[in-house]
Scaffold this active site. Structure first.
Site, short mmCIF file in Angstrom:
data_model
loop_
_atom_site.label_atom_id
_atom_site.label_comp_id
_atom_site.label_asym_id
_atom_site.label_seq_id
_atom_site.Cartn_x
_atom_site.Cartn_y
_atom_site.Cartn_z
N ILE A 1 -67.47 35.10 24.28
CA ILE A 1 -67.96 33.56 24.49
C ILE A 1 -67.53 32.99 25.82
CG2 ILE A 1 -65.86 32.79 23.55
CD1 ILE A 1 -67.02 30.55 22.16
N SER A 2 -68.57 32.47 26.48
CA SER A 2 -68.40 31.92 27.88
C SER A 2 -67.44 30.92 28.03
CB SER A 2 -69.80 31.48 28.41
OG SER A 2 -70.80 32.53 28.36
N GLN A 3 -66.99 31.06 29.17
CA GLN A 3 -65.96 30.09 29.97
C GLN A 3 -66.64 28.49 29.52
OE1 GLN A 3 -65.42 29.92 34.05
NE2 GLN A 3 -63.76 28.85 33.96
#
Length: 211
Positions: free
Chosen positions: A61-63
């Site tokens: 899950i992206s920053q």
């Protein structure tokens, strides 16, 4: 959304604003989205940290900063119909679905797609169409798109995605292998202008292989 989660999400939005995110609608969507819903319970305590986290299957899950930054870049062009390539956990889709009238999203890993669909349903987000397939090829029969966002890094820009942009449409995509640049491509007739935004780090965009 619990009171604790709401407070945490609001605080995350404040941190992102301090980091340079300016679009009020993006910050509002971040503050209204329970990021822990998109993580395994073992990582829920890290949900509101400004960091990428594993979601299984070799994906992340992206920053939150990158989620907000890419969304902000897309919204500058006021898109009505958007394609997301790489549904992943569904968090980016949840943010986008609050901000655009129509969202199409593609995922090549079936298990992740099923989970993401369930999560967005729980959040009562119903303006999203899901596809299990090869994101490298886009979604031709739903094109053209005002905006396309790719949440994995491509060694080169997929021609299929450029061809599915509407006139004036934008493609937001990380490009590169070891060193990656977040880029924005804008369509003007049959020509495309490009702009390098910043250095990023994403998992690779896989071409053709479904899981």
């Amino acid at each position: 959304m619990t009171r604790v989660a709401l407070t945490s999400a609001v605080n995350l939005a404040k941190k992102l604003q301090e980091a340079g995110i300016r679009h009020p609608a993006v910050l509002k969507a971040i503050s209204h989205t329970p990021r822990e819903l998109f993580l395994d319970n073992a990582l829920a305590h890290k949900a509101y940290e400004n960091t990428a986290l594993p979601i299984g299957q070799g994906q992340t899950i992206s920053q939150p900063y990158i989620v907000a930054r890419m969304t902000e870049l897309l919204l500058q062009h006021q898109p009505q119909k958007v394609l997301e390539v790489g549904t992943g956990s569904g968090y980016q889709a949840a943010i986008l679905a609050q901000l655009v009238p129509e969202l199409c999203t593609i995922e090549r890993i079936k298990g992740l797609q099923i989970q993401a669909r369930q999560r967005l349903k729980r959040l009562d987000l119903h303006n999203v169409s899901f596809k299990y397939g090869d994101g490298w090829q886009g979604w031709p029969n739903r094109s053209p798109f005002d905006g396309i966002m790719v949440t994995a890094a491509a060694a080169k820009v997929p021609e299929a995605l450029l061809s599915q942009l509407a006139e004036g449409g934008v493609l937001i995509i990380p490009v590169g292998e070891e060193t990656q640049q977040l880029m924005r491509f804008t369509r003007r007739s049959d020509r495309f202008s490009s702009e390098v935004i910043e250095t990023v780090k994403f998992v690779p965009l896989v071409n053709g292989e479904l899981a």
